[in-house]
Design an enzyme around this catalytic site. Structure first.
Site, PDB file in Angstrom:
ATOM      1  N   CYS A 198       0.960  -1.218   0.116  1.00  0.00           N
ATOM      2  CA  CYS A 198      -0.336   0.098   0.083  1.00  0.00           C
ATOM      3  C   CYS A 198       0.874   1.336   0.009  1.00  0.00           C
ATOM      4  O   CYS A 198       1.930   1.104   0.124  1.00  0.00           O
ATOM      5  CB  CYS A 198      -0.903  -0.039   1.245  1.00  0.00           C
ATOM      6  SG  CYS A 198      -1.828  -1.393   1.497  1.00  0.00           S
ATOM      7  N   ARG A 213       1.459   1.540  -6.177  1.00  0.00           N
ATOM      8  CA  ARG A 213       1.510   0.401  -5.338  1.00  0.00           C
ATOM      9  C   ARG A 213       0.182  -0.391  -4.771  1.00  0.00           C
ATOM     10  O   ARG A 213       0.220  -1.251  -4.178  1.00  0.00           O
ATOM     11  CB  ARG A 213       2.411   0.810  -3.919  1.00  0.00           C
ATOM     12  CG  ARG A 213       3.764   1.183  -4.455  1.00  0.00           C
ATOM     13  CD  ARG A 213       4.461   1.877  -3.172  1.00  0.00           C
ATOM     14  NE  ARG A 213       5.739   2.198  -3.523  1.00  0.00           N
ATOM     15  CZ  ARG A 213       6.876   1.730  -3.086  1.00  0.00           C
ATOM     16  NH1 ARG A 213       6.779   0.582  -2.305  1.00  0.00           N
ATOM     17  NH2 ARG A 213       7.920   2.156  -3.764  1.00  0.00           N
ATOM     18  N   TRP A 223      -3.735  -1.794  -1.235  1.00  0.00           N
ATOM     19  CA  TRP A 223      -3.821  -3.113  -1.950  1.00  0.00           C
ATOM     20  C   TRP A 223      -4.090  -4.128  -1.079  1.00  0.00           C
ATOM     21  O   TRP A 223      -3.627  -4.505  -0.199  1.00  0.00           O
ATOM     22  CB  TRP A 223      -2.139  -3.259  -2.554  1.00  0.00           C
ATOM     23  CG  TRP A 223      -2.011  -4.634  -3.275  1.00  0.00           C
ATOM     24  CD1 TRP A 223      -1.621  -5.584  -2.722  1.00  0.00           C
ATOM     25  CD2 TRP A 223      -1.919  -4.685  -4.685  1.00  0.00           C
ATOM     26  NE1 TRP A 223      -1.484  -6.565  -3.646  1.00  0.00           N
ATOM     27  CE2 TRP A 223      -1.903  -5.930  -4.918  1.00  0.00           C
ATOM     28  CE3 TRP A 223      -2.352  -3.828  -5.781  1.00  0.00           C
ATOM     29  CZ2 TRP A 223      -1.725  -6.595  -6.252  1.00  0.00           C
ATOM     30  CZ3 TRP A 223      -2.312  -4.525  -6.924  1.00  0.00           C
ATOM     31  CH2 TRP A 223      -1.825  -5.855  -7.182  1.00  0.00           C
ATOM     32  N   ASN A 243       0.496   0.071   6.402  1.00  0.00           N
ATOM     33  CA  ASN A 243       0.634  -1.057   5.126  1.00  0.00           C
ATOM     34  C   ASN A 243       1.453  -1.895   5.908  1.00  0.00           C
ATOM     35  O   ASN A 243       2.391  -1.899   6.647  1.00  0.00           O
ATOM     36  CB  ASN A 243       1.782   0.131   4.522  1.00  0.00           C
ATOM     37  CG  ASN A 243       2.703  -0.534   3.263  1.00  0.00           C
ATOM     38  OD1 ASN A 243       2.014  -1.530   2.828  1.00  0.00           O
ATOM     39  ND2 ASN A 243       3.803  -0.132   2.971  1.00  0.00           N
ATOM     40  N   GLY A 244       1.162  -3.122   5.463  1.00  0.00           N
ATOM     41  CA  GLY A 244       1.965  -4.261   5.818  1.00  0.00           C
ATOM     42  C   GLY A 244       0.791  -5.235   6.070  1.00  0.00           C
ATOM     43  O   GLY A 244      -0.496  -5.461   5.653  1.00  0.00           O
ATOM     44  N   GLU A 297      10.672 -21.067 -18.214  1.00  0.00           N
ATOM     45  CA  GLU A 297      10.336 -19.640 -17.633  1.00  0.00           C
ATOM     46  C   GLU A 297      11.741 -18.789 -18.051  1.00  0.00           C
ATOM     47  O   GLU A 297      11.652 -17.789 -18.189  1.00  0.00           O
ATOM     48  CB  GLU A 297      10.055 -19.787 -16.073  1.00  0.00           C
ATOM     49  CG  GLU A 297      10.027 -18.457 -15.544  1.00  0.00           C
ATOM     50  CD  GLU A 297       8.923 -17.285 -15.980  1.00  0.00           C
ATOM     51  OE1 GLU A 297       8.097 -17.729 -17.000  1.00  0.00           O
ATOM     52  OE2 GLU A 297       9.051 -16.184 -15.735  1.00  0.00           O
ATOM     53  N   LYS A 303      11.913 -15.661 -20.253  1.00  0.00           N
ATOM     54  CA  LYS A 303      12.418 -14.185 -19.969  1.00  0.00           C
ATOM     55  C   LYS A 303      13.496 -13.848 -20.965  1.00  0.00           C
ATOM     56  O   LYS A 303      13.807 -12.581 -21.161  1.00  0.00           O
ATOM     57  CB  LYS A 303      13.199 -14.238 -18.555  1.00  0.00           C
ATOM     58  CG  LYS A 303      12.314 -14.524 -17.362  1.00  0.00           C
ATOM     59  CD  LYS A 303      11.370 -13.281 -17.025  1.00  0.00           C
ATOM     60  CE  LYS A 303      10.076 -13.372 -17.517  1.00  0.00           C
ATOM     61  NZ  LYS A 303       9.093 -13.964 -16.959  1.00  0.00           N
ATOM     62  N   GLU A 350      11.689 -12.778 -24.055  1.00  0.00           N
ATOM     63  CA  GLU A 350      11.100 -11.288 -23.875  1.00  0.00           C
ATOM     64  C   GLU A 350      11.996 -10.057 -23.869  1.00  0.00           C
ATOM     65  O   GLU A 350      11.693  -9.148 -24.711  1.00  0.00           O
ATOM     66  CB  GLU A 350      10.134 -11.292 -22.566  1.00  0.00           C
ATOM     67  CG  GLU A 350       9.155 -12.282 -22.466  1.00  0.00           C
ATOM     68  CD  GLU A 350       8.406 -12.170 -21.199  1.00  0.00           C
ATOM     69  OE1 GLU A 350       9.178 -12.741 -20.074  1.00  0.00           O
ATOM     70  OE2 GLU A 350       7.194 -11.829 -21.342  1.00  0.00           O
ATOM     71  N   HIS A 364      15.824 -36.687 -28.224  1.00  0.00           N
ATOM     72  CA  HIS A 364      14.940 -37.140 -29.372  1.00  0.00           C
ATOM     73  C   HIS A 364      14.615 -36.274 -30.390  1.00  0.00           C
ATOM     74  O   HIS A 364      13.490 -36.037 -30.914  1.00  0.00           O
ATOM     75  CB  HIS A 364      13.524 -37.120 -28.565  1.00  0.00           C
ATOM     76  CG  HIS A 364      13.671 -38.527 -27.404  1.00  0.00           C
ATOM     77  ND1 HIS A 364      13.742 -39.807 -27.895  1.00  0.00           N
ATOM     78  CD2 HIS A 364      13.885 -38.436 -26.030  1.00  0.00           C
ATOM     79  CE1 HIS A 364      13.816 -40.330 -26.937  1.00  0.00           C
ATOM     80  NE2 HIS A 364      13.863 -39.939 -25.814  1.00  0.00           N
ATOM     81  N   LYS A 396       1.249  -5.770 -20.557  1.00  0.00           N
ATOM     82  CA  LYS A 396       1.357  -6.249 -19.219  1.00  0.00           C
ATOM     83  C   LYS A 396       0.250  -7.065 -18.774  1.00  0.00           C
ATOM     84  O   LYS A 396       0.257  -8.179 -18.326  1.00  0.00           O
ATOM     85  CB  LYS A 396       1.541  -5.259 -18.014  1.00  0.00           C
ATOM     86  CG  LYS A 396       1.655  -5.461 -16.578  1.00  0.00           C
ATOM     87  CD  LYS A 396       2.950  -6.374 -16.402  1.00  0.00           C
ATOM     88  CE  LYS A 396       3.281  -7.021 -15.137  1.00  0.00           C
ATOM     89  NZ  LYS A 396       4.398  -7.799 -15.086  1.00  0.00           N
TER      90      LYS A 396
HETATM   91  C1  F6R Z   1       5.687 -13.245 -18.987  1.00  0.00           C
HETATM   92  C2  F6R Z   1       4.454 -12.650 -18.646  1.00  0.00           C
HETATM   93  C3  F6R Z   1       3.199 -13.243 -19.244  1.00  0.00           C
HETATM   94  C4  F6R Z   1       2.000 -13.463 -18.450  1.00  0.00           C
HETATM   95  C5  F6R Z   1       1.120 -14.011 -18.964  1.00  0.00           C
HETATM   96  C6  F6R Z   1      -0.300 -14.106 -18.180  1.00  0.00           C
HETATM   97  O1  F6R Z   1       6.855 -12.383 -18.371  1.00  0.00           O
HETATM   98  O2  F6R Z   1       4.272 -11.731 -17.867  1.00  0.00           O
HETATM   99  O3  F6R Z   1       3.603 -14.327 -20.171  1.00  0.00           O
HETATM  100  O4  F6R Z   1       2.495 -14.376 -17.548  1.00  0.00           O
HETATM  101  O5  F6R Z   1       0.543 -12.953 -20.178  1.00  0.00           O
HETATM  102  O6  F6R Z   1      -0.534 -13.175 -17.369  1.00  0.00           O
HETATM  103  P1  F6R Z   1      -1.187 -12.976 -16.066  1.00  0.00           P
HETATM  104  O7  F6R Z   1      -0.677 -13.885 -15.323  1.00  0.00           O
HETATM  105  O8  F6R Z   1      -1.678 -11.830 -15.601  1.00  0.00           O
HETATM  106  O9  F6R Z   1      -2.538 -13.993 -16.448  1.00  0.00           O
END
Ligand code: F6R
Length: 598
Positions: free
Chosen positions: A2, A27, A75, A99-100, A474, A478, A481, A497, A593
């Site tokens: 928060c 936040r 939050w 906050n916390g 993963e 990363k 991306e 394979h 995002k």
């Molecule tokens: C990769 C990334 C995306 C999300 C995906 C699902 O770094 O952030 O692959 O993981 O778009 O998003 P959420 O988790 O918000 O459903």
């Protein structure tokens, strides 16, 4: 998670609080609120949703002249994001923002309920003001505040004001940030981060844990660990972008460094003795479920895969994983009495939301593991657990993934306990995980140096076995991306394979070689690649002479502790490669995002 702002002085307090909260809104923006004390009158305003709703509510309110004010942007962690649960929380004559997380709020609430003290909200925060007023019947205000704070367990930054002493702001800090600022007019300000103070304060004190005290127009009194402190202010850095990123170069970097703290927050209040406790799931009969489907997209899908391995291994329950965009059209069979878990950082991903709707319509019990309360996914699912990562600004997910995996592991342990399976070793390891993701400077420097060797090539293979396979996926995601280089995650045993045909010295292999899970098996697979001249970066606690590059991890007793340390390394590696390539770390090309379209 928060944001907190406070001010003592004669300028327009409402605007100061709104401006300060604006800096912290990223936040948390489930709700916001403020309280202003002037001429012995306490006025307060609360609004659900973004700060503009609060600004609208107090549009006609003016607060110039000597007085004080506190404000909060929330939050949600305990209780829905509605007006009642928004801060400030009120007693009869005082109010508090926080906050916390107060871990022992239930015990304290029960104690106060026995004294016939009533509660309005479902939050942990309300107990602070109620406890304070309870003690204030018997002692002076500062001692009542001190006694209340001494009873709190958990992490907190707290500001409290009371009509019984209209000139003071009481404050306390433990485990969550709180800063006291001072300007040339000798006014005092408070904030949970630098950003709201920049341009308004010249000097600050970054309060240490176990600090508490009070401030008024002419006085600032701080106790640290019970001992009165000298007020030593330091100059405030005036660069705003630096402040929002807390000194890190990128939000992603900040979020990687935050992981230890957020993993602690995931655990907070959910481990009692040697048991995992989820208040949210207390009344559910989960042992009757014989099959679990996990469903998600992207990074959250990788967390789901880790969850599948853990549910089967730890909780002995059949689990399968679905990519949401595939699931929604493949006419999958869903058993009525099965559990359907969706995992999402944002809670708004269109494919995941649609998969959830389908599973619910088919009669499955639905369960969301999500970072955003009141998101579409949380609202739709029958049950939910919040992952408590706080807002993630970097488009490439880091801390959200860490919290999803930890929550899923805890959920697997939770079910195992209900089935009376022995989970002692799991609990010990669980408590150790926050320390596995502390970023040591020496490690970060090494990854920075190594990164210069991985800026080209015709491809990267991240390989691992068992839960280290989704971690390989993963790690590769990363890198893709952030660096725009081709990378794949692969099960180590599957390379022979087909993909092994790609191997030559310009094919980079990043091998995840934990000591506590299938080390020898992974090693054999890696040796097959070395024999074909792949360039190898191995990540392991055990020395491996055949590697071209080697990152040594710590000795651990549990493979999940190794998992989290290796996760951190793959995140830093992707970021450092991206920085060297001159890419936009926080906003990589073509990405968004929250993917709310199909
Ligand atoms: C990769 C990334 C995306 C999300 C995906 C699902 O770094 O952030 O692959 O993981 O778009 O998003 P959420 O988790 O918000 O459903």
């Amino acid at each position: 998670m928060c944001g907190i702002v406070g001010y003592i002085g004669k300028n327009e307090k409402k605007q100061i609080i709104l401006n300060g909260l604006k800096e912290l809104e990223y936040r948390g923006y489930d709700s916001a609120g403020m309280a202003v004390m002037k001429d012995g009158e306490l006025s307060f305003f609360k609004a659900v949703g973004k700060l503009e709703n609060l600004a609208h509510k107090c549009h006609d309110f003016l607060s110039e002249g000597e007085g004080l004010a506190i404000g909060h942007t929330r939050w949600a962690t305990h209780g829905k994001p509605n007006e009642i649960n928004a801060h400030p929380h009120l007693g009869e004559y005082s109010c508090v923002i926080h906050n916390g997380i107060i871990e022992n709020y239930k015990e304290l609430k029960d104690k106060l309920l026995k004294e016939n003290i009533e509660f309005l909200s479902q939050t942990d925060t309300e107990i602070i003001v109620k406890l304070f007023e309870f003690y204030a019947q018997k002692m002076d205000l500062f001692n009542a505040f001190k006694k209340s704070i001494e009873e709190l367990k958990g992490a907190f930054a707290i500001l409290l004001i009371s009509k019984k002493d209209e000139n003071k702001v009481f404050f306390a800090k433990n485990g969550a940030p709180l800063i006291v600022g001072k300007n040339s007019q000798k006014e005092f300000w408070f904030a949970s981060a630098d950003a709201p103070l920049i341009g308004f304060c010249d000097e600050v004190i970054y309060l240490e844990d176990l600090s508490l005290g009070y401030a008024s127009k002419d006085e600032l009194v701080i106790y640290e660990n019970g001992i009165l402190k000298n007020n030593t202010f330091v100059k405030l850095n005036n660069d705003k972008s630096y402040a929002q990123k807390d000194g890190f170069r990128f939000f992603m970097e900040k979020e990687i460094y935050e992981q230890s703290r957020v993993l602690n927050e995931v655990l907070m209040g959910r481990i009692k003795g040697d048991e995992v406790v989820f208040d949210e799931l207390e009344n559910e009969n989960l042992t009757a479920i014989d099959e679990i489907t996990l469903c998600a997209c992207g990074t959250s899908y990788h967390a789901a895969l880790v969850g599948m391995y853990l549910l089967e291994r730890v909780a002995k329950i059949k689990a399968r994983v679905e990519i949401a965009s595939e699931f929604r059209y493949r006419k999958a069979l869903i058993k009525k009495d099965s559990l359907f878990i969706v995992i999402s950082q944002s809670g708004e991903t269109a494919d995941t939301l649609e998969a959830l709707k389908i599973a619910k319509a088919e009669g499955a019990k639905t369960f969301a593991i999500c970072n955003v309360d009141n998101s579409s996914i949380v609202r739709l699912a029958h049950l939910s657990l919040l992952t408590r990562a706080g807002i993630e600004k970097g488009v490439a997910s880091t801390k959200a993934f860490a919290t999803q995996v930890l929550t899923l592991w805890m959920f697997a342990i939770f079910i195992a306990q209900k089935k009376a399976l022995n989970v002692n070793e799991e609990i010990k390891a669980l408590l150790h995980t926050p320390s596995c993701v502390v970023v040591k400077q020496i490690l970060h420097d090494k990854i920075h140096r190594l990164s210069k060797r991985y800026l080209d090539g015709h491809g990267f293979f991240y390989i691992g076995r068992d839960v280290f396979y989704p971690l390989a996926l993963e790690g590769a995601l990363k890198l893709k991306e952030l660096s725009y280089l081709h990378a794949e995650g692969y099960p180590a045993g599957e390379m022979k394979h087909g993909p092994i045909a790609l191997v030559d010295s310009k094919l980079y292999t990043i091998a995840l070689m934990p000591e506590n899970l299938l080390y020898e098996k992974t090693k054999s697979n890696v040796e097959e690649l070395i024999a074909r001249d792949s360039t190898l970066l191995s990540i392991s606690p055990l020395d491996f002479d055949l590697s071209d590059d080697f990152i040594k991890t710590s000795k651990q007793n549990h493979f999940m502790c190794e998992f989290f340390e290796m996760m951190l390394i793959t995140q830093l590696l992707a970021m450092e490669i991206s920085i060297r390539l001159g890419n936009d770390v926080d906003m990589p090309r073509n990405l968004a995002k929250s993917v709310t379209v199909e």
